[in-house]
Write an enzyme that holds these catalytic residues in place. Structure first.
Site, PDB file in Angstrom:
ATOM      1  N   SER A   1       0.850  -1.261  -0.016  1.00  0.00           N
ATOM      2  CA  SER A   1       0.094  -0.082   0.028  1.00  0.00           C
ATOM      3  C   SER A   1       0.953   1.240  -0.177  1.00  0.00           C
ATOM      4  CB  SER A   1      -0.999   0.023   1.384  1.00  0.00           C
ATOM      5  OG  SER A   1      -1.552  -1.214   1.154  1.00  0.00           O
TER       6      SER A   1
ATOM      7  N   ASP B   1      -8.548  -2.102   3.016  1.00  0.00           N
ATOM      8  CA  ASP B   1      -7.410  -2.499   2.308  1.00  0.00           C
ATOM      9  C   ASP B   1      -6.631  -3.512   3.089  1.00  0.00           C
ATOM     10  OD1 ASP B   1      -5.093  -2.368   0.431  1.00  0.00           O
ATOM     11  OD2 ASP B   1      -4.454  -0.570   1.341  1.00  0.00           O
TER      12      ASP B   1
HETATM   13  P1  FAD Z   1       6.729 -14.488   1.347  1.00  0.00           P
HETATM   14  O1  FAD Z   1       7.807 -15.105   1.288  1.00  0.00           O
HETATM   15  O2  FAD Z   1       5.738 -13.945   0.413  1.00  0.00           O
HETATM   16  O3  FAD Z   1       5.828 -15.144   2.742  1.00  0.00           O
HETATM   17  C1  FAD Z   1       4.778 -14.474   3.071  1.00  0.00           C
HETATM   18  C2  FAD Z   1       4.019 -15.500   3.838  1.00  0.00           C
HETATM   19  O4  FAD Z   1       3.502 -16.606   3.018  1.00  0.00           O
HETATM   20  C3  FAD Z   1       4.535 -16.255   4.942  1.00  0.00           C
HETATM   21  O5  FAD Z   1       4.539 -15.287   6.281  1.00  0.00           O
HETATM   22  C4  FAD Z   1       4.059 -17.487   5.093  1.00  0.00           C
HETATM   23  O6  FAD Z   1       2.857 -17.302   5.859  1.00  0.00           O
HETATM   24  C5  FAD Z   1       3.578 -17.813   3.820  1.00  0.00           C
HETATM   25  N1  FAD Z   1       4.892 -18.739   3.361  1.00  0.00           N
HETATM   26  C6  FAD Z   1       5.693 -18.514   2.307  1.00  0.00           C
HETATM   27  N2  FAD Z   1       6.690 -19.474   2.281  1.00  0.00           N
HETATM   28  C7  FAD Z   1       6.025 -20.439   2.811  1.00  0.00           C
HETATM   29  C8  FAD Z   1       6.404 -21.937   3.019  1.00  0.00           C
HETATM   30  N3  FAD Z   1       7.461 -22.391   2.167  1.00  0.00           N
HETATM   31  N4  FAD Z   1       5.538 -22.604   3.733  1.00  0.00           N
HETATM   32  C9  FAD Z   1       4.683 -22.068   4.203  1.00  0.00           C
HETATM   33  N5  FAD Z   1       4.141 -20.739   4.377  1.00  0.00           N
HETATM   34  C10 FAD Z   1       4.969 -20.091   3.574  1.00  0.00           C
HETATM   35  N6  FAD Z   1       2.881  -5.752   3.497  1.00  0.00           N
HETATM   36  C11 FAD Z   1       3.358  -4.558   4.103  1.00  0.00           C
HETATM   37  O7  FAD Z   1       4.439  -4.690   4.963  1.00  0.00           O
HETATM   38  N7  FAD Z   1       3.078  -3.202   4.023  1.00  0.00           N
HETATM   39  C12 FAD Z   1       2.187  -2.902   3.298  1.00  0.00           C
HETATM   40  O8  FAD Z   1       1.894  -1.736   3.160  1.00  0.00           O
HETATM   41  C13 FAD Z   1       1.517  -4.105   2.471  1.00  0.00           C
HETATM   42  N8  FAD Z   1       0.349  -3.768   1.664  1.00  0.00           N
HETATM   43  C14 FAD Z   1      -0.160  -4.735   0.924  1.00  0.00           C
HETATM   44  C15 FAD Z   1      -1.227  -4.521   0.196  1.00  0.00           C
HETATM   45  C16 FAD Z   1      -1.957  -5.585  -0.486  1.00  0.00           C
HETATM   46  C17 FAD Z   1      -2.834  -5.080  -1.484  1.00  0.00           C
HETATM   47  C18 FAD Z   1      -1.378  -6.940  -0.485  1.00  0.00           C
HETATM   48  C19 FAD Z   1      -2.190  -7.823  -1.096  1.00  0.00           C
HETATM   49  C20 FAD Z   1      -0.536  -7.086   0.623  1.00  0.00           C
HETATM   50  C21 FAD Z   1       0.355  -6.141   1.269  1.00  0.00           C
HETATM   51  N9  FAD Z   1       1.239  -6.432   2.009  1.00  0.00           N
HETATM   52  C22 FAD Z   1       1.906  -5.404   2.602  1.00  0.00           C
HETATM   53  C23 FAD Z   1       2.063  -7.834   2.058  1.00  0.00           C
HETATM   54  C24 FAD Z   1       3.106  -8.065   1.013  1.00  0.00           C
HETATM   55  O9  FAD Z   1       2.495  -8.083  -0.152  1.00  0.00           O
HETATM   56  C25 FAD Z   1       3.837  -9.240   1.242  1.00  0.00           C
HETATM   57  O10 FAD Z   1       2.926 -10.373   1.284  1.00  0.00           O
HETATM   58  C26 FAD Z   1       4.579  -9.322   2.605  1.00  0.00           C
HETATM   59  O11 FAD Z   1       5.557  -8.321   2.555  1.00  0.00           O
HETATM   60  C27 FAD Z   1       5.416 -10.427   2.655  1.00  0.00           C
HETATM   61  O12 FAD Z   1       6.179 -10.658   1.547  1.00  0.00           O
HETATM   62  P2  FAD Z   1       7.585 -11.647   1.439  1.00  0.00           P
HETATM   63  O13 FAD Z   1       7.789 -12.055   0.048  1.00  0.00           O
HETATM   64  O14 FAD Z   1       8.679 -10.978   2.384  1.00  0.00           O
HETATM   65  O15 FAD Z   1       7.208 -13.069   2.143  1.00  0.00           O
END
Ligand code: FAD
Length: 634
Positions: free
Chosen positions: A394, A632
């Site tokens: 966001s 959101d």
């Molecule tokens: P990822 O690697 O994608 O992991 C995320 C989660 O997926 C984990 O915590 C776990 O629950 C699951 N997961 C991943 N791998 C595994 C596995 N091997 N086994 C089991 N479970 C697993 N985030 C913010 O911090 N700020 C924002 O403003 C924000 N706004 C958003 C707005 C929208 C519309 C959406 C859809 C999401 C938003 N998010 C926001 C969330 C953001 O998009 C990400 O999902 C978040 O930052 C995590 O991403 P990552 O790639 O670091 O984690």
């Protein structure tokens, strides 16, 4: 379909790739188990007015995710408009219009949202109204309960049975047939100009990326500055300013920005190693679809390294169904038996795999006790592992204040899990953390021991760049700035509200009048993770009593206090503001907080207006419909 001899088309409406992945899996299974001639299709790429020309000996499958407030995914917007219209205009004059159409439907939703699986429900209704025949039940997967994969697996068995009966299909022993052919390109090296090293498309390969920048074509944006909003033991929260002035990208306050991540080097190594690809990681390969309707999910020629690093979700949760496919390629009988058991027994799978957040490489290494899985065809990996997805954030800046600079507020994903040596680390947020460290002077950043190819393919991201695109959202300030607003955003849920407050602040500086602006913010402690504390004080200087921040520090008192409690303490004022047509906004955690806030608001309305709670809930529902209550959440 006719030209390519297909009798089953699987349309997907996908935002984050899961629906697309399920569509591919259905295509594959239909072919290998039932000899169906399947093809997968992006809803966006088709003309729907000839759905009525599909004859009754063929079948159409719909795999449809619901996005946000019951909305279609971006690629399904046109289809939804078309099919739910009162009188969609079809190519033929059939009566009923879709009387020949056989279809199957599965929806991907989240029960924590108001409009659970609205897409599949609405499309199903529309298709029925147009006379189409559904085979099997319309399935519904629930991400909110964490059962999406299991819901899908449970839905598809009876569906296949019903479909086999309807179309007279014989089930056969499923044999693996690769969808993609891999050719080693001896004459090319990773220095050859035509080899993709992670570039998303030809323009990027040629070094001449051009707009429009979108979900297929990211803008490689400079990060102007980045810092941590707080840094307490094991918790990091990033603020980043991304410069879009060199592009034609634009945004509005409340929109989302998508970040295209790369996988951590250690996970890429682990992945290539377990499949015996480490030594040839930089060999150049071409990948071709072996049938005309399949699409290679990344550009080639490329290298194994680039595919694992830039194009595959190698760290994501493992699909149980995929394990059954891989069992056939196990390095020994013991591993094969274990894989078969994991593939067939959902509770066993959950306790051994999901509970520890294992990714595919970590799991296979445990199953085979380190033996390499060199028999797995690379095509099976392309088919079984989802495409690396951009992550949405966001936008936490105001486009009125800084139209060409987008800020992100992101908490770094890290979780300690029992029975797992190291904590689970999120893909995108740890990559962003490494970018921040590099920008702040560390030449070789390695947050938590993770390293990244920070300078990108051919060093084109050097100078601290990150690939992004912008997604427009409906989460918007009222068009009349004098309307009051109530915002509820604990943790990183505060992101868009920083943008909202900065926007109103700028309006006042420009001499405009603004309505009451009240923010409910929550975090653990005032001294620990109170994000943007100084900025709120500065906003107060400009906005005066038009702005108020109400805080809930959950770990400071004897009892846990959350934003919904604070909201209730201010019941009288909240109700009065709503009577003055205040807009009410919620951002952040979809699973618990958003639901609690919704319930709290209904209770406030009930108590303050002396009406039954059910009536309070009804009013909140109406507010949602009128866009007066906006969410959101993620
Ligand atoms: P990822 O690697 O994608 O992991 C995320 C989660 O997926 C984990 O915590 C776990 O629950 C699951 N997961 C991943 N791998 C595994 C596995 N091997 N086994 C089991 N479970 C697993 N985030 C913010 O911090 N700020 C924002 O403003 C924000 N706004 C958003 C707005 C929208 C519309 C959406 C859809 C999401 C938003 N998010 C926001 C969330 C953001 O998009 C990400 O999902 C978040 O930052 C995590 O991403 P990552 O790639 O670091 O984690």
């Amino acid at each position: 379909m006719e030209e390519s001899g297909k009798n089953c088309i699987i349309f997907y409406g996908s935002q984050t790739g899961t629906a697309e992945d399920y569509a591919s899996r259905l295509a594959k299974e239909g072919k290998s188990r039932f000899g169906l001639e399947t093809m997968v299709a992006d809803l966006e790429d088709y003309d729907f007015d000839n759905l009525d020309a599909i004859p009754s000996d063929k079948v159409v499958m719909f795999v449809l995710a619901t996005y946000g407030e019951g909305e279609p995914t971006d690629n399904a917007v046109d289809f939804t408009e078309f099919i739910t219209a009162e009188n969609p205009s079809f190519s033929l004059d059939n009566d009923p219009p879709l009387g020949n159409l056989n279809y199957v439907a599965f929806g991907l939703g989240n029960n924590t949202y108001e409009h659970y699986n609205a897409m599949v429900r609405n499309i199903n209704k529309a298709l029925q109204r147009l006379g189409a025949h559904r085979i099997g039940e319309a399935g519904e997967g629930d991400d909110g309960a964490g059962t999406m994969e299991e819901d899908f697996l449970a839905w598809k068995e009876p569906m296949w049975k019903a479909l086999a009966e309807k179309m007279g299909l014989e089930e056969r022993e499923a044999v693996y047939e690769p969808i993609f052919g891999i050719t080693e390109r001896e004459g090319l090296t990773r220095d050859s100009l035509e080899v993709y090293l992670g570039e998303p498309n030809k323009m990027h390969l040629d070094g001449t990326p051009k707009g429009p920048f979108n979900a297929h074509n990211p803008y490689i944006a400079p990060i102007e500055k980045s810092y941590e909003l707080f840094n307490v033991k094991d918790r990091n929260c990033l603020h980043m300013e991304i410069d879009i002035s060199g592009s034609n990208l634009s945004y509005q306050t409340g929109d989302h920005i998508a970040v295209w991540p790369t996988n951590a080097g250690e996970e890429v190594d682990r992945f290539l190693d377990i499949f015996g690809l480490a030594e040839k990681r930089h060999n150049v390969i071409s990948v071709k679809a072996l049938e005309p309707t399949a699409k290679v999910p990344f550009p080639t020629p490329t290298t194994y390294d680039a595919i694992a690093r830039y194009h595959m979700e190698i760290c994501a949760p493992v699909s149980r169904q995929f394990l059954s496919t891989l069992a056939a390629f196990a390095p020994d009988d013991e591993s094969k038996a274990e894989m078969t058991k994991l593939g067939n027994d959902k509770d066993y799978f959950h306790s051994k795999v999901n509970a520890h957040y294992l990714n595919i490489a970590r799991l296979l290494a445990i199953v085979s006790k380190g033996k390499k899985w060199t028999n797995v065809p690379f095509s099976a990996l392309i088919e079984g592992i989802t495409k690396l997805q951009p992550r949405y954030y966001s936008i936490s800046s105001s486009s009125l204040e800084q139209p060409k600079k987008i800020s992100i507020t992101a908490v770094v994903e890290s979780q300690e899990l029992p029975g797992r040596g190291d904590p689970f680390r999120g893909v995108a947020t740890n990559y962003l953390l490494a970018l921040k460290e590099k920008q702040n002077g560390d030449p070789n950043p390695n947050p938590f021991g993770l390293t990244y190819e920070i300078t990108g393919p051919r060093n084109r991201y050097d100078g601290i760049h990150v690939p992004v695109h912008v997604r427009h959202s409906n989460f918007k300030l009222p068009s009349d700035p004098t309307k009051p607003i109530i915002m509820v955003g604990p943790g990183t849920g505060v992101a868009p509200f920083r943008g909202f407050v900065r926007e109103r602040r700028k309006m006042v500086e420009n001499g405009q009048d603004v309505g009451k602006t009240i923010l409910f913010f929550g975090c653990r402690r005032s001294t620990e993770d109170f994000m943007y504390e100084k900025e709120w004080e500065e906003a107060k200087q400009v906005l005066g009593d038009k702005f108020e921040i109400v805080t809930a520090f959950s770990r400071e008192g004897p009892k846990k206090v959350y934003v919904q409690h604070r909201l209730k303490e201010r019941a009288k004022e909240v109700n009065e503001l709503l009577q003055q047509k205040a807009y009410f906004y919620v951002c952040g955690d979809a699973a618990n907080m958003a639901r609690e806030v919704n319930a709290a608001l209904a209770q406030i309305l009930s108590a303050e207006r002396g009406i039954p709670e059910a009536k309070g809930e009804e009013i909140v529902k109406q507010m949602r419909q009128a866009n007066q209550y906006q969410e959101d959440v993620w």
